[in-house]
Design a protein around this motif. Structure first.
Motif, PDB file in Angstrom:
ATOM      1  N   GLN A  26      58.425  56.741  -0.973  1.00 37.60           N
ATOM      2  CA  GLN A  26      58.162  57.445  -2.292  1.00 37.60           C
ATOM      3  C   GLN A  26      57.956  56.553  -3.316  1.00 37.60           C
ATOM      4  O   GLN A  26      57.186  56.897  -4.464  1.00 37.60           O
ATOM      5  CB  GLN A  26      59.695  58.167  -2.607  1.00 37.60           C
ATOM      6  N   VAL A  27      58.586  55.125  -3.511  1.00 37.52           N
ATOM      7  CA  VAL A  27      58.181  54.207  -4.431  1.00 37.52           C
ATOM      8  C   VAL A  27      56.738  54.100  -4.285  1.00 37.52           C
ATOM      9  O   VAL A  27      56.014  53.967  -5.381  1.00 37.52           O
ATOM     10  CB  VAL A  27      58.969  52.997  -4.154  1.00 37.52           C
ATOM     11  N   ASP A  28      56.303  53.814  -3.044  1.00 39.74           N
ATOM     12  CA  ASP A  28      54.995  53.359  -2.757  1.00 39.74           C
ATOM     13  C   ASP A  28      53.819  54.402  -3.167  1.00 39.74           C
ATOM     14  O   ASP A  28      52.992  54.059  -3.896  1.00 39.74           O
ATOM     15  CB  ASP A  28      54.753  52.939  -1.502  1.00 39.74           C
ATOM     16  N   LEU A  29      54.203  55.658  -3.124  1.00 38.80           N
ATOM     17  CA  LEU A  29      53.791  56.744  -3.365  1.00 38.80           C
ATOM     18  C   LEU A  29      53.424  56.882  -5.053  1.00 38.80           C
ATOM     19  O   LEU A  29      52.187  57.084  -5.554  1.00 38.80           O
ATOM     20  CB  LEU A  29      53.777  58.238  -3.000  1.00 38.80           C
ATOM     21  N   GLN A  30      54.351  56.596  -5.359  1.00 45.21           N
ATOM     22  CA  GLN A  30      54.312  56.697  -6.955  1.00 45.21           C
ATOM     23  C   GLN A  30      53.636  55.723  -7.655  1.00 45.21           C
ATOM     24  O   GLN A  30      52.823  55.964  -8.846  1.00 45.21           O
ATOM     25  CB  GLN A  30      55.772  56.790  -7.691  1.00 45.21           C
ATOM     26  N   VAL A  31      53.702  54.491  -6.919  1.00 43.95           N
ATOM     27  CA  VAL A  31      52.848  53.255  -7.415  1.00 43.95           C
ATOM     28  C   VAL A  31      51.350  53.248  -7.188  1.00 43.95           C
ATOM     29  O   VAL A  31      50.586  53.381  -7.979  1.00 43.95           O
ATOM     30  CB  VAL A  31      53.297  52.060  -6.793  1.00 43.95           C
ATOM     31  N   GLN A  32      51.129  54.263  -6.178  1.00 45.18           N
ATOM     32  CA  GLN A  32      49.646  54.525  -6.156  1.00 45.18           C
ATOM     33  C   GLN A  32      49.167  55.502  -6.923  1.00 45.18           C
ATOM     34  O   GLN A  32      48.171  55.368  -7.292  1.00 45.18           O
ATOM     35  CB  GLN A  32      49.301  54.994  -4.425  1.00 45.18           C
ATOM     36  N   ARG A  33      49.946  56.633  -7.297  1.00 48.59           N
ATOM     37  CA  ARG A  33      49.655  57.530  -8.051  1.00 48.59           C
ATOM     38  C   ARG A  33      49.395  56.923  -9.528  1.00 48.59           C
ATOM     39  O   ARG A  33      48.249  57.086 -10.193  1.00 48.59           O
ATOM     40  CB  ARG A  33      50.480  58.386  -8.186  1.00 48.59           C
ATOM     41  N   PHE A  34      50.276  56.080  -9.998  1.00 41.99           N
ATOM     42  CA  PHE A  34      50.290  55.494 -11.306  1.00 41.99           C
ATOM     43  C   PHE A  34      48.953  54.421 -11.359  1.00 41.99           C
ATOM     44  O   PHE A  34      48.018  54.703 -12.310  1.00 41.99           O
ATOM     45  CB  PHE A  34      51.537  54.622 -11.409  1.00 41.99           C
ATOM     46  N   ALA A  35      48.787  53.571 -10.203  1.00 46.93           N
ATOM     47  CA  ALA A  35      47.508  52.677 -10.124  1.00 46.93           C
ATOM     48  C   ALA A  35      46.430  53.666 -10.381  1.00 46.93           C
ATOM     49  O   ALA A  35      45.435  53.334 -11.065  1.00 46.93           O
ATOM     50  CB  ALA A  35      47.769  51.956  -9.065  1.00 46.93           C
ATOM     51  N   SER A  36      46.449  54.779  -9.664  1.00 44.42           N
ATOM     52  CA  SER A  36      45.227  55.546  -9.606  1.00 44.42           C
ATOM     53  C   SER A  36      44.941  56.099 -11.006  1.00 44.42           C
ATOM     54  O   SER A  36      43.819  56.220 -11.522  1.00 44.42           O
ATOM     55  CB  SER A  36      45.117  56.949  -8.708  1.00 44.42           C
ATOM     56  N   GLY A  37      46.083  56.570 -11.547  1.00 43.25           N
ATOM     57  CA  GLY A  37      45.953  57.265 -12.851  1.00 43.25           C
ATOM     58  C   GLY A  37      45.481  56.271 -14.046  1.00 43.25           C
ATOM     59  O   GLY A  37      44.732  56.511 -14.940  1.00 43.25           O
ATOM     60  N   SER A 127      48.551  60.152 -11.060  1.00 40.34           N
ATOM     61  CA  SER A 127      47.284  61.116 -10.602  1.00 40.34           C
ATOM     62  C   SER A 127      47.765  61.527  -9.126  1.00 40.34           C
ATOM     63  O   SER A 127      48.329  60.730  -8.249  1.00 40.34           O
ATOM     64  CB  SER A 127      46.211  60.271 -10.727  1.00 40.34           C
ATOM     65  N   ASP A 128      47.061  62.814  -8.796  1.00 42.59           N
ATOM     66  CA  ASP A 128      47.031  63.064  -7.407  1.00 42.59           C
ATOM     67  C   ASP A 128      45.815  62.793  -6.687  1.00 42.59           C
ATOM     68  O   ASP A 128      45.753  62.916  -5.568  1.00 42.59           O
ATOM     69  CB  ASP A 128      47.600  64.508  -7.449  1.00 42.59           C
ATOM     70  N   ASN A 129      45.034  62.327  -7.322  1.00 44.87           N
ATOM     71  CA  ASN A 129      43.629  61.935  -6.867  1.00 44.87           C
ATOM     72  C   ASN A 129      43.684  60.489  -6.549  1.00 44.87           C
ATOM     73  O   ASN A 129      43.347  59.589  -7.425  1.00 44.87           O
ATOM     74  CB  ASN A 129      42.580  62.282  -8.061  1.00 44.87           C
ATOM     75  N   LEU A 130      44.300  60.082  -5.180  1.00 40.57           N
ATOM     76  CA  LEU A 130      44.427  58.637  -5.156  1.00 40.57           C
ATOM     77  C   LEU A 130      43.117  57.899  -4.848  1.00 40.57           C
ATOM     78  O   LEU A 130      42.259  58.451  -4.005  1.00 40.57           O
ATOM     79  CB  LEU A 130      45.575  58.517  -3.706  1.00 40.57           C
ATOM     80  N   GLN A 131      43.025  56.904  -5.492  1.00 37.63           N
ATOM     81  CA  GLN A 131      41.692  56.088  -5.267  1.00 37.63           C
ATOM     82  C   GLN A 131      41.897  54.818  -4.875  1.00 37.63           C
ATOM     83  O   GLN A 131      42.924  53.932  -4.824  1.00 37.63           O
ATOM     84  CB  GLN A 131      40.872  55.860  -6.514  1.00 37.63           C
ATOM     85  N   PRO A 132      40.757  54.285  -4.213  1.00 41.45           N
ATOM     86  CA  PRO A 132      40.834  52.916  -3.627  1.00 41.45           C
ATOM     87  C   PRO A 132      41.281  51.828  -4.697  1.00 41.45           C
ATOM     88  O   PRO A 132      40.735  51.903  -5.716  1.00 41.45           O
ATOM     89  CB  PRO A 132      39.552  52.609  -3.070  1.00 41.45           C
ATOM     90  N   MET A 133      42.124  50.979  -4.029  1.00 45.24           N
ATOM     91  CA  MET A 133      42.526  49.780  -4.964  1.00 45.24           C
ATOM     92  C   MET A 133      41.697  48.736  -4.782  1.00 45.24           C
ATOM     93  O   MET A 133      41.214  48.291  -3.932  1.00 45.24           O
ATOM     94  CB  MET A 133      44.083  49.682  -4.584  1.00 45.24           C
ATOM     95  N   PRO A 134      41.475  47.762  -6.014  1.00 48.80           N
ATOM     96  CA  PRO A 134      40.848  46.793  -5.974  1.00 48.80           C
ATOM     97  C   PRO A 134      41.131  45.489  -4.973  1.00 48.80           C
ATOM     98  O   PRO A 134      42.419  45.772  -5.163  1.00 48.80           O
ATOM     99  CB  PRO A 134      40.688  46.402  -7.262  1.00 48.80           C
TER     100      PRO A 134
END
Ligand code: MCA
Ligand code: AMP
Length: 491
Positions: A26-37, A127-134
């Motif tokens: 759950q933490v990881d998903l929120q991190v991904q969502r925030f990073a994407s946003g 964001s729910d639109n998860l994007q690739p991370m650098p």
């Protein structure tokens, strides 16, 4: 390279806040969502400095890790800071965006509007639109933490991803962190002690962190008695408060609390000197032999008593593996004689990169590749003992490092004050407590309460003098500099 968030047990609780639990997944998903946003379609934040004003909470972790993952530099601000202090943090780092949660967002909005900093809520960026991370290389800047020193304004200490990883893994290895660990976190999250030693080590190891927005001794003791924690890290002031609390209880109530702390696998003290009397009182009450360690914002942790082996009262132990520590005398020569004291200097991957936008201060803090801490120590029987600091203008109160010059600078603006000297005086609870000695202007009066009221909004409350002495003259040397050691005699 693995990230700082453990991914081996996705269903294990990473964070507990009140009644809520958050698994690593759950933490990881929120991190991904925030990073994407926060990337909002960009490939990389490219070291954009993003400040955030968030108390200990899952949102704090989302934002910190989200910024890291998206390639930005995280700047955690002190939720207890006065506006004038926050303004310095924002302007000196050239921040354009600040993330907050309520009620802090509304509190800081007027300041951000004035400075042209865009404020938003964490939820605005999920964001729910998860994007690739650098791909963020280890030598890139990751974090800026503000620290006071011998100047009148705090400096931004910049650490890279590599520094942070080294700071975390040094402690995880030395203190045997594991996924079975459960630790309470009540320390402020704008300093290394809370950020690295507790939160980041736990999330690296796959352990569980119980987040508390502030220190609540009764709640802490209640949870300890329930067997919630097996690991505990705090500043000496908190051990003093715990000792006073436990000693004030009747024997029947105190016994299970003592036993609970005694049953933990490790209790650590640091950020300030732990007096021998406190070390001994804690051992007498709980049976725990405190592990005292030494660190600094610029270097993470450098010295520690052993996890396995003899822990000495009044000593900070030996260098961590991978951290090279050497004492230097006043001629900048390595100390060779046992029992000779010298300045602690450090070389290690844990040592910071630079003071933000301050090459002069950065250069002055290193000598021949060694970071010069300004702390004086002696080695006794192979164990380092801290003797003091080279500057009288640094005060350590309750684990916070305070600059006497910063406080003097603010107090001098008071209309009744003509001259002022600020110093730290010995104090059982705070280690050192802030005292001010002032010369007043003709016909003026001032007392400590009026001074504290006047300081509101200008200085964080923990920096305010707890004692004010009015005098007719400050002792000065031939150069006109105030002789602070003489003033100490007043207390
Ligand atoms: C709070 N007060 C203080 C301090 N803290 N006064 C002097 N020094 C302090 N440190 C004052 C408040 O202004 C307030 O005053 C009154 O005490 C009660 O405040 P409250 O917040 O309720 O106090 P508390 O919750 O009991 O806080 C004490 C504390 C806190 C928990 C010990 O100071 C704290 O969290 N300290 C740890 C700081 C830390 O993590 N430092 C690490 C940096 P009034 O009533 O007049 O308004 S060093 C570091 O990171 C290096 C790398 C290292 O080695 O670890
Ligand atoms: P900070 O710059 O806030 O990270 O504070 C670091 C300073 O805290 C060090 O330079 C030391 O003066 C002090 N410090 C940290 N741990 C200890 C300790 N165990 N004993 C004495 N001083 C300590």
């Amino acid at each position: 390279m693995r990230g700082p968030l453990n991914r081996t047990n996705p269903d294990k609780p990473a964070l507990v806040a009140g009644q809520e639990q958050y698994t690593y997944d759950q933490v990881d998903l929120q991190v991904q969502r925030f990073a994407s946003g926060i990337l909002a379609g960009a490939d990389d934040l490219s070291e954009e400095r993003i400040a955030f004003l968030i108390p200990a909470s899952p949102e704090y972790v989302t934002v910190m890790h989200g910024i890291w993952r998206a390639g930005g530099i995280a700047i955690p601000l002190n939720t207890a800071s006065a506006d004038a202090e926050l303004e310095h943090c924002l302007t000196s780092t050239g921040v354009n965006r600040l993330i907050a949660v309520e009620p802090f967002l509304e509190r800081i909005r007027p300041l951000c509007d004035k400075l042209g900093v865009v404020v938003s809520l964490v939820t605005d960026h999920l964001s729910d639109n998860l994007q690739p991370m650098p791909e963020v290389s280890a030598d890139r800047r990751a974090l800026i933490i503000f620290t006071s020193g011998t100047t009148n304004l705090p400096k931004g200490v910049v650490t890279t991803h590599k520094n942070i990883k080294a700071q975390i893994t040094t402690l995880v290895d030395a203190w045997a962190w594991s996924e079975n660990d459960v630790i309470p976190l009540f320390l402020p999250l704008h300093h290394v002690h809370g950020i690295i030693n507790v939160l980041s080590c736990a999330l690296w190891a796959g352990a569980t962190v119980h987040l508390m927005e502030r220190l609540d001794i009764e709640k802490l003791c209640g949870e300890a008695v329930s067997g919630t924690y097996n690991l505990f890290m705090a500043v000496p002031t908190i051990y003093v408060k715990l000792i006073d609390h436990i000693e004030g209880l009747d024997a029947e109530t105190a016994q299970p609390i003592k036993a609970a702390f005694g049953a933990m696998r490790l209790n650590v003290s640091g950020s300030a000197a732990c007096p021998v009397a406190i070390f001994e009182a804690w051992q007498r009450l709980t049976g725990q032999v405190l592990l005292e360690r030494y660190g600094m914002t610029e270097i993470g942790m450098a010295l520690s008593n052993p996890y396995v082996g003899e822990r000495r009262a009044g000593s900070v132990g030996q260098p961590f593996p991978g951290v090279t520590v050497q004492l230097f005398n006043e001629d900048h020569q390595p100390v060779t004689e046992a029992s000779e004291s010298g300045e602690i200097r450090v070389k290690s991957d844990t040592v910071f990169l630079e003071y933000w936008n301050n090459p002069k201060a950065t250069a002055e803090s290193f000598r021949d590749g060694w970071f010069c801490t300004g702390d004086i120590a002696v080695i006794e029987g192979g164990y380092f003992r801290i003797m003091g600091r080279s500057s009288i203008d640094i005060i350590k109160s309750g684990g916070y490092k305070l600059s006497a010059l910063e406080i003097e600078g603010k107090l001098l603006a008071h209309p009744a004050i003509a001259e002022v000297a600020v110093l730290g005086i010995e104090d059982r609870t705070w280690g050192e407590s802030v005292a001010a000695v002032a010369v007043l202007r003709e016909g003026q009066t001032l007392n400590i309460e009026a001074l504290k009221t006047w300081c509101e909004g200008k200085l964080s409350s923990y920096k305010l003098p707890k004692t004010l002495v009015i005098t007719s003259e400050l002792p000065r040397n031939a150069m006109g500099k105030i002789v602070k050691p003489k003033l100490k005699a007043l207390f």
